[in-house]
Write an enzyme that holds these catalytic residues in place. Structure first.
Site, PDB file in Angstrom:
ATOM      1  CE  LYS A  35      -0.544   6.043   1.490  1.00  0.00           C
ATOM      2  NZ  LYS A  35      -1.419   6.296   2.653  1.00  0.00           N
ATOM      3  CG  ASP A  65      -5.144   2.330  -2.885  1.00  0.00           C
ATOM      4  OD1 ASP A  65      -5.110   2.800  -1.737  1.00  0.00           O
ATOM      5  OD2 ASP A  65      -5.778   1.300  -3.182  1.00  0.00           O
ATOM      6  NE  ARG A  69      16.555  20.188  14.520  1.00  0.00           N
ATOM      7  CZ  ARG A  69      16.542  21.234  15.346  1.00  0.00           C
ATOM      8  NH1 ARG A  69      16.516  21.047  16.650  1.00  0.00           N
ATOM      9  NH2 ARG A  69      16.592  22.465  14.853  1.00  0.00           N
ATOM     10  CG  HIS A  99      -1.764   1.214   1.349  1.00  0.00           C
ATOM     11  ND1 HIS A  99      -2.740   1.523   0.434  1.00  0.00           N
ATOM     12  CD2 HIS A  99      -1.790   2.203   2.283  1.00  0.00           C
ATOM     13  CE1 HIS A  99      -3.346   2.641   0.793  1.00  0.00           C
ATOM     14  NE2 HIS A  99      -2.795   3.079   1.914  1.00  0.00           N
TER      15      HIS A  99
END
Length: 316
Positions: free
Chosen positions: A159, A177, A243, A138
């Site tokens: 998404k 999908d 980061r 998916h």
């Protein structure tokens, strides 16, 4: 695993059927190919009979030097119950003994006009692709500057909306999908879209849209190698996110480890732009340019310089 029958080769490569027509529904159980040279000498102890058998110029030249009885015996042994087919290359004349054995044992006998090496290469690639490990995941697959980026995340994280923004920015949609993934080599994954939803995007509140109709043929592609995985997740205030970019995550799909990055999502963040930059940065890393490593090196150099200055000041 896909089902492959001998008749599929006829359709795919337009081979000439010479004999054994009743066996065209024979199934392949492996992708390996054999050139039975030593078997034609009479040694069948380790004969890989379940493989596709290819006879080229060398094999047939030797075969024609055998006696009539030897040719009949070897031909019958070549044609086992599990042999999917025998392919003759270079459009050569086929000895009658092989034709009779193939008809008797219902082993399809095919002929190709091309050289043996070309036939072996094309048939191997075809069978390897059909027998390759397969799974479905998916997510959304997008081609960004030549990098196959698979966007994953829980349902509703955005998404498809991100994929739509990427398409608007000039990138190409492969699948939405559901991404069908085939491992074509030990380190190569190819993603495609199920035929039912090919070129389609589902946008909540809007419905199904056809990307190719709206944005043109250049906005889609049928398949793409998966290079990079982006996992979208809702921003968690308690979680520490990378980061600098020194942390190297991977995701194992079938037998391949794919580089992975996690991007937190919250209002105000342009996720599409972040993913686009992540793909470009991934390309730079493959070229040997790593911004995180460069920053770390600069930081270490600066610390070392400050330390040296402090030591000098103490001396005075």
């Amino acid at each position: 695993m896909a089902k492959v029958q001998t008749k599929d080769l006829l359709d795919e490569f337009k081979l000439e059927l010479v004999a054994g027509e009743t066996g065209l529904d024979r199934e392949f159980i492996m992708s390996d190919i054999s050139r039975p040279g030593i078997e034609l000498t009479g040694y069948f102890r380790y004969y890989p009979k379940a493989r596709l058998q290819i006879l080229g110029k060398t094999e047939l030249s030797y075969f024609n030097e055998l006696t009539s009885e030897e040719r009949k015996a070897r031909s019958l042994k070549l044609c086992s119950k599990v042999t999917p087919c025998i392919v003759i290359t270079r459009g050569m004349d086929i000895p009658q003994e092989i034709i009779e054995a193939c008809n008797e044992k219902s082993v399809p006998l095919l002929r190709s006009p091309y050289k043996t090496t070309r036939v072996v290469s094309r048939l191997t690639n075809f069978l390897e692709s059909r027998f390759a490990p397969f799974t479905a995941i998916h997510g959304v697959l997008v081609d960004i500057h030549g990098v196959g980026v698979m966007i994953m995340g829980q349902s509703g994280v955005g998404k498809s909306e991100t994929a739509l923004e990427l398409v608007k920015r000039g990138h190409r949609l492969v699948a939405d999908d559901s991404v069908e993934i085939t491992q074509e080599d030990y380190d190569r994954l190819i993603g495609t879209s199920p035929k039912l939803i090919e070129h389609l995007l589902e946008i909540r509140g809007l419905g199904i849209i056809n990307v190719m109709t709206l944005f043109g043929a250049s906005a889609v592609r049928s398949h793409k190698e998966i290079d990079y995985v982006i996992n979208l997740e809702n921003w968690d205030e308690k979680k520490q996110y990378d980061r600098i970019g020194m942390e190297e995550e991977t995701l194992k799909i079938i037998d391949v480890e794919i580089p992975k990055a996690t991007i937190p999502v919250r209002p105000g963040r342009n996720v599409a732009v972040i993913i686009e930059v992540a793909a470009m940065n991934f390309r730079l890393k493959r070229l040997g340019l790593n911004a995180a490593e460069e920053f770390t090196a600069r930081l270490a150099e600066t610390i070392e310089s400050e330390k040296h200055n402090l030591e000098q000041n103490k001396e005075f």
